[in-house]
Design a protein around this motif. Structure first.
Motif, PDB file in Angstrom:
ATOM      1  N   GLY A  67       0.805  -1.218   0.000  1.00  0.00           N
ATOM      2  CA  GLY A  67       0.000   0.000   0.000  1.00  0.00           C
ATOM      3  C   GLY A  67       0.834   1.262   0.000  1.00  0.00           C
ATOM      4  O   GLY A  67       0.597   2.185  -0.794  1.00  0.00           O
ATOM      5  N   VAL A  68       1.835   1.329   0.876  1.00  0.00           N
ATOM      6  CA  VAL A  68       2.661   2.542   0.995  1.00  0.00           C
ATOM      7  C   VAL A  68       3.435   2.811  -0.297  1.00  0.00           C
ATOM      8  O   VAL A  68       3.448   3.945  -0.803  1.00  0.00           O
ATOM      9  CB  VAL A  68       3.635   2.417   2.186  1.00  0.00           C
ATOM     10  CG1 VAL A  68       4.610   3.603   2.209  1.00  0.00           C
ATOM     11  CG2 VAL A  68       2.876   2.362   3.507  1.00  0.00           C
ATOM     12  N   LEU A  69       4.063   1.800  -0.831  1.00  0.00           N
ATOM     13  CA  LEU A  69       4.901   2.000  -2.022  1.00  0.00           C
ATOM     14  C   LEU A  69       4.068   2.352  -3.257  1.00  0.00           C
ATOM     15  O   LEU A  69       4.473   3.200  -4.066  1.00  0.00           O
ATOM     16  CB  LEU A  69       5.745   0.756  -2.288  1.00  0.00           C
ATOM     17  CG  LEU A  69       6.841   0.488  -1.244  1.00  0.00           C
ATOM     18  CD1 LEU A  69       7.533  -0.840  -1.504  1.00  0.00           C
ATOM     19  CD2 LEU A  69       7.870   1.624  -1.218  1.00  0.00           C
ATOM     20  N   LEU A  70       2.907   1.729  -3.408  1.00  0.00           N
ATOM     21  CA  LEU A  70       2.067   2.033  -4.574  1.00  0.00           C
ATOM     22  C   LEU A  70       1.360   3.382  -4.446  1.00  0.00           C
ATOM     23  O   LEU A  70       0.925   3.951  -5.452  1.00  0.00           O
ATOM     24  CB  LEU A  70       1.041   0.916  -4.792  1.00  0.00           C
ATOM     25  CG  LEU A  70       1.614  -0.437  -5.232  1.00  0.00           C
ATOM     26  CD1 LEU A  70       0.494  -1.456  -5.452  1.00  0.00           C
ATOM     27  CD2 LEU A  70       2.462  -0.301  -6.502  1.00  0.00           C
ATOM     28  N   LEU A  71       1.268   3.903  -3.229  1.00  0.00           N
ATOM     29  CA  LEU A  71       0.639   5.208  -3.008  1.00  0.00           C
ATOM     30  C   LEU A  71       1.677   6.305  -2.752  1.00  0.00           C
ATOM     31  O   LEU A  71       1.334   7.383  -2.260  1.00  0.00           O
ATOM     32  CB  LEU A  71      -0.328   5.130  -1.820  1.00  0.00           C
ATOM     33  CG  LEU A  71      -1.608   4.300  -2.043  1.00  0.00           C
ATOM     34  CD1 LEU A  71      -2.334   4.081  -0.720  1.00  0.00           C
ATOM     35  CD2 LEU A  71      -2.525   4.982  -3.060  1.00  0.00           C
ATOM     36  N   ARG A  72       2.930   6.041  -3.088  1.00  0.00           N
ATOM     37  CA  ARG A  72       4.002   6.987  -2.756  1.00  0.00           C
ATOM     38  C   ARG A  72       3.824   8.346  -3.448  1.00  0.00           C
ATOM     39  O   ARG A  72       4.232   9.383  -2.910  1.00  0.00           O
ATOM     40  CB  ARG A  72       5.373   6.399  -3.079  1.00  0.00           C
ATOM     41  CG  ARG A  72       5.646   6.111  -4.528  1.00  0.00           C
ATOM     42  CD  ARG A  72       6.984   5.384  -4.688  1.00  0.00           C
ATOM     43  NE  ARG A  72       7.315   5.120  -6.081  1.00  0.00           N
ATOM     44  CZ  ARG A  72       6.826   4.101  -6.784  1.00  0.00           C
ATOM     45  NH1 ARG A  72       5.991   3.243  -6.216  1.00  0.00           N
ATOM     46  NH2 ARG A  72       7.167   3.925  -8.046  1.00  0.00           N
ATOM     47  N   LYS A  73       3.205   8.382  -4.638  1.00  0.00           N
ATOM     48  CA  LYS A  73       2.977   9.670  -5.317  1.00  0.00           C
ATOM     49  C   LYS A  73       1.983  10.526  -4.533  1.00  0.00           C
ATOM     50  O   LYS A  73       2.127  11.753  -4.481  1.00  0.00           O
ATOM     51  CB  LYS A  73       2.478   9.427  -6.738  1.00  0.00           C
ATOM     52  CG  LYS A  73       3.551   8.869  -7.676  1.00  0.00           C
ATOM     53  CD  LYS A  73       3.019   8.728  -9.094  1.00  0.00           C
ATOM     54  CE  LYS A  73       4.112   8.198 -10.026  1.00  0.00           C
ATOM     55  NZ  LYS A  73       3.607   8.012 -11.419  1.00  0.00           N
TER      56      LYS A  73
END
Length: 448
Positions: free
Chosen positions: A424-430
């Protein structure tokens, strides 16, 4: 069958989980342009400098209460005994790698809290709730993955409570308190607090966390201060053995550099919960005017939990040379033995037991709240109250039952928690970067 499951779980924690945590921390550090270093003075001013300041915005509890609630789960028995265990298996250099991982972890925890605030919702009782399950469901549009996180965490809380209970019970036994007595006392005190909800938890932790942290730090500083001539040598040991193998001597079995890095990286990851997403559950209830402002408290938590308290534990055993006199199988006793060199057997052991009680108690009341929120997310508020009873029962499990199988279950489910949250965190980093930039580019918000 159990041995196969145990081996698989050990493998998970040897490489995959640590690679995900360390790699994720590095990715988010680059994404946020090393903000934890470039904005450090501002972060300290907004957290340490505004602990008791009133804030504007929506929420249920104050930012400081949210941070101390999250710290209460982060600072547990492992902050006292975990670092000596890392030193016993990886040598003094493990502390260097612990520091390094913690610095990258600042970006992870900051990111998690931003997402937690952005995607929080109000529950049936009108309180703000949030966490990885919400930002995975609503941000990534992957409700099944959010539910999987919630399920892993709901299960993980039970063995976590049992291991915390066992840590205190074993320490209390050294001053002749029977396990069943310790267990009953814990159930009574923890039950009273958790039945008061997040507001009572916030009120308790904002008072308890500073007291317990200061008590342990002061005691450790006295011991380290009386051995101040050993501090330069301890620093040199940490730096030198971070990059070179350490030979066996005394009670220390020796270690290769790979073992040193693994021990330190694991301690850095475990000691502050960065990458686990759990602290966002407490932070999602905070009164705040911007997600990034609350995210700064994540850096505050890592400074307190890892860079201060875990460092104190490390220097406690290094400056007294206890780490050379005790084998890895007795590493959990190192802090007590170090304290006893100054305070004597009874007082030193007794004070450390009090510290352990405070650390364990604070951790339990918050992680039970975390577990209830997962049960509420998956099955509703009525089921959450059932899980509260189950969690309280696991305090007695930890006090009275052999924990080998319980610890394996803890490690396996915690790996599931980390992997699902990190996706979740990495895919929502933007989105994290967008929220962070909107805060730091707004002079009016920053000057509040």
């Amino acid at each position: 069958m159990f041995e196969l499951f145990e081996s698989f779980t050990n493998w998970l924690w040897t490489y995959p989980v640590l690679i995900i945590l360390v790699g994720g921390g590095i990715v988010m550090t680059f994404t946020l342009r090393f903000f934890q270093f470039t904005k450090l003075p501002f972060i300290l001013k907004q957290t340490f400098g505004k602990m008791f300041a009133k804030t504007d915005g929506d929420g249920t509890i104050s930012p400081f209460q949210a941070a101390t609630s999250a710290l209460a789960s982060t600072i547990g028995a492992s902050n006292i005994i975990g670092v000596p265990l890392a030193v016993a298996t990886g040598g003094p250099g493990a502390i260097f790698w612990m520091w390094l991982i913690a610095l990258f972890g600042c970006a992870l925890k900051y990111s998690e809290i931003i997402l937690g605030i952005k995607y929080r919702v109000k529950n049936e009782e009108g309180e703000y709730v949030g966490g990885p399950m919400y930002y995975i469901r609503d941000g990534l549009k992957l409700p099944w993955l959010g539910s999987l996180f919630a399920f892993f965490l709901m299960i993980e809380i039970a063995p976590s409570i049992a291991t915390q209970s066992a840590s205190f019970v074993q320490s209390a036994e050294t001053i002749n308190i029977a396990p069943i007595v310790s267990g009953i006392l814990l159930v009574a005190f923890v039950g009273f607090v958790v039945y008061g909800g997040i507001k009572r938890i916030g009120k308790i932790t904002e008072k308890l966390v500073p007291i317990m942290a200061c008590l342990y730090i002061v005691m450790a500083l006295i011991v380290i201060g009386l051995n101040f001539t050993e501090i330069p040598r301890a620093f040199m040991l940490i730096i030198e053995s971070a990059f070179t193998p350490v030979a066996a001597f005394g009670g220390f079995a020796g270690s290769a550099v790979a073992s040193t890095i693994k021990a330190g990286a694991a301690r850095g990851a475990y000691s502050n919960e960065a990458g686990m997403g759990t602290s966002t559950i407490a932070h999602s209830a905070a009164i705040t005017d911007h997600p990034a402002r609350q995210g700064l408290w994540g850096v505050f938590e890592i400074i307190v939990a890892t860079l201060i308290i875990c460092t104190m534990s490390g220097f406690l055993v290094l400056t007294t040379d206890i780490w050379t006199k005790v084998g890895a199988d007795k590493a959990a006793a190192m802090p007590a033995m170090a304290m006893q060199t100054v305070f004597g057997s009874s007082f030193g052991g007794g004070m450390l037991t009090i510290c352990m009680l405070l650390f364990v108690f604070s951790t339990m009341i918050v992680i039970i709240f975390y577990g209830e929120k997962q049960a509420e997310y998956l099955f509703g508020s009525k089921f959450a109250k059932v899980m509260r009873i189950v969690y309280l029962a696991f305090i007695m499990v930890g006090a009275l039952v052999d924990l080998r199988s319980v610890i394996v279950l803890l490690d396996f489910t915690l790996a599931g928690v980390i992997v699902t949250n990190m996706i979740g965190v990495l895919l929502l980093r933007k989105e994290v970067k967008k929220e962070s930039d909107s805060f730091f580019n707004n002079k009016e918000l920053m000057n509040k």
